[in-house]
Design a protein around this motif. Sequence first.
Motif, short mmCIF file in Angstrom:
data_model
loop_
_atom_site.label_atom_id
_atom_site.label_comp_id
_atom_site.label_asym_id
_atom_site.label_seq_id
_atom_site.Cartn_x
_atom_site.Cartn_y
_atom_site.Cartn_z
N THR A 159 9.23 -2.39 5.02
CA THR A 159 7.82 -2.34 4.65
C THR A 159 7.11 -1.24 5.42
OG1 THR A 159 7.81 -4.70 4.16
CG2 THR A 159 5.68 -3.66 4.58
N TYR A 160 7.36 -1.16 6.72
CA TYR A 160 6.72 -0.12 7.53
C TYR A 160 7.18 1.28 7.12
CZ TYR A 160 4.45 -3.39 10.68
OH TYR A 160 3.63 -4.36 11.20
N PHE A 161 8.43 1.41 6.67
CA PHE A 161 8.90 2.70 6.16
C PHE A 161 8.10 3.11 4.93
CE2 PHE A 161 12.95 3.48 8.44
CZ PHE A 161 12.89 4.86 8.45
N ARG A 162 7.89 2.17 4.02
CA ARG A 162 7.11 2.47 2.82
C ARG A 162 5.67 2.83 3.19
NH1 ARG A 162 10.38 -1.67 0.68
NH2 ARG A 162 8.85 -3.26 1.20
N ARG A 163 5.09 2.11 4.15
CA ARG A 163 3.73 2.39 4.57
C ARG A 163 3.62 3.75 5.25
NH1 ARG A 163 1.43 -3.12 7.24
NH2 ARG A 163 -0.02 -1.60 8.11
N LEU A 164 4.64 4.12 6.03
CA LEU A 164 4.66 5.43 6.67
C LEU A 164 4.72 6.52 5.61
CD1 LEU A 164 4.87 7.29 9.16
CD2 LEU A 164 7.35 6.92 9.09
N GLN A 165 5.58 6.34 4.62
CA GLN A 165 5.71 7.33 3.55
C GLN A 165 4.39 7.47 2.79
OE1 GLN A 165 8.63 9.23 2.81
NE2 GLN A 165 7.07 10.35 1.72
N ALA A 166 3.73 6.34 2.52
CA ALA A 166 2.45 6.38 1.81
C ALA A 166 1.39 7.09 2.65
CB ALA A 166 1.99 4.97 1.48
N ALA A 167 1.39 6.88 3.97
CA ALA A 167 0.43 7.54 4.85
C ALA A 167 0.68 9.04 4.89
CB ALA A 167 0.50 6.95 6.25
N VAL A 168 1.97 9.44 4.91
CA VAL A 168 2.30 10.87 4.90
C VAL A 168 1.85 11.49 3.58
CG1 VAL A 168 4.22 12.51 4.83
CG2 VAL A 168 4.19 10.71 6.54
N ASP A 169 2.09 10.79 2.48
CA ASP A 169 1.67 11.30 1.17
C ASP A 169 0.15 11.39 1.08
OD1 ASP A 169 4.32 11.45 0.47
OD2 ASP A 169 4.32 9.58 -0.69
N GLY A 170 -0.53 10.43 1.72
CA GLY A 170 -1.99 10.42 1.71
C GLY A 170 -2.60 11.52 2.58
N GLY A 171 -1.87 11.96 3.59
CA GLY A 171 -2.32 13.05 4.42
C GLY A 171 -3.22 12.65 5.58
N THR A 199 8.78 -1.87 15.98
CA THR A 199 9.51 -2.94 15.29
C THR A 199 11.02 -2.69 15.33
OG1 THR A 199 7.60 -3.19 13.82
CG2 THR A 199 9.65 -4.25 13.15
N ILE A 200 11.42 -1.44 15.16
CA ILE A 200 12.84 -1.10 15.22
C ILE A 200 13.39 -1.43 16.61
CG2 ILE A 200 14.50 0.80 15.22
CD1 ILE A 200 12.80 2.07 12.97
N ASP A 201 12.65 -1.05 17.65
CA ASP A 201 13.10 -1.33 19.01
C ASP A 201 13.23 -2.83 19.26
OD1 ASP A 201 13.36 1.32 19.71
OD2 ASP A 201 11.35 1.47 20.55
N LYS A 202 12.29 -3.60 18.75
CA LYS A 202 12.35 -5.05 18.91
C LYS A 202 13.58 -5.62 18.19
CE LYS A 202 7.66 -6.71 19.61
NZ LYS A 202 6.60 -7.53 19.02
N ALA A 203 13.84 -5.13 16.98
CA ALA A 203 14.98 -5.62 16.20
C ALA A 203 16.29 -5.31 16.91
CB ALA A 203 14.97 -5.01 14.80
N ARG A 209 19.90 -15.95 10.62
CA ARG A 209 20.00 -15.01 9.50
C ARG A 209 18.61 -14.72 8.93
NH1 ARG A 209 20.25 -14.87 3.98
NH2 ARG A 209 19.73 -17.07 3.83
N LEU A 210 17.80 -15.78 8.79
CA LEU A 210 16.46 -15.58 8.26
C LEU A 210 15.60 -14.75 9.20
CD1 LEU A 210 15.75 -19.10 6.75
CD2 LEU A 210 16.23 -16.98 5.54
N GLU A 211 15.77 -14.94 10.50
CA GLU A 211 15.00 -14.14 11.45
C GLU A 211 15.43 -12.67 11.39
OE1 GLU A 211 13.26 -14.28 15.93
OE2 GLU A 211 14.08 -16.05 14.97
N ASN A 212 16.72 -12.43 11.26
CA ASN A 212 17.21 -11.05 11.13
C ASN A 212 16.68 -10.41 9.86
OD1 ASN A 212 18.61 -11.34 13.51
ND2 ASN A 212 20.59 -11.66 12.53
N ARG A 213 16.65 -11.18 8.77
CA ARG A 213 16.12 -10.65 7.52
C ARG A 213 14.64 -10.35 7.63
NH1 ARG A 213 17.50 -13.64 2.21
NH2 ARG A 213 15.85 -12.25 1.57
N ARG A 214 13.93 -11.16 8.41
CA ARG A 214 12.50 -10.92 8.61
C ARG A 214 12.30 -9.55 9.28
NH1 ARG A 214 11.24 -16.05 9.29
NH2 ARG A 214 11.98 -16.12 11.42
#
Length: 89
Positions: free
Chosen positions: A30-42, A57-61, A18-23
């Motif tokens: 986190t990567y979604f937020r970073r992607l959104q910030a990068a898009v906003d930053g241009g 990361t999605i593919d690995k999960a 369960r902890l590994e799945n949560r990780r």
Amino acid sequence: MANIHSQKKRIVRAERERLENRRYTSTIKTYFRRLQAAVDGGDADAVDAEHRELVRTIDKAVKRGALHRNAGARKKSRAAKVRAGTGAE
């Protein structure tokens, strides 16, 4: 608490899994937020790098079983929309 030895082991193992799945799911968020910030930053290079890391990361999960394959496909689709600048989140 269980009395049976194998059930005790199963409880410990389920918690570890369960902890590994949560990780994985937490990292994806986190990567979604970073992607959104990068898009906003241009910054196009940062957007490409963040999108690539998110999809990886999605593919690995999905491969590990932390995410259902349809959920993974949905998240990758949303990430592509965010990357293109058409999806706010």
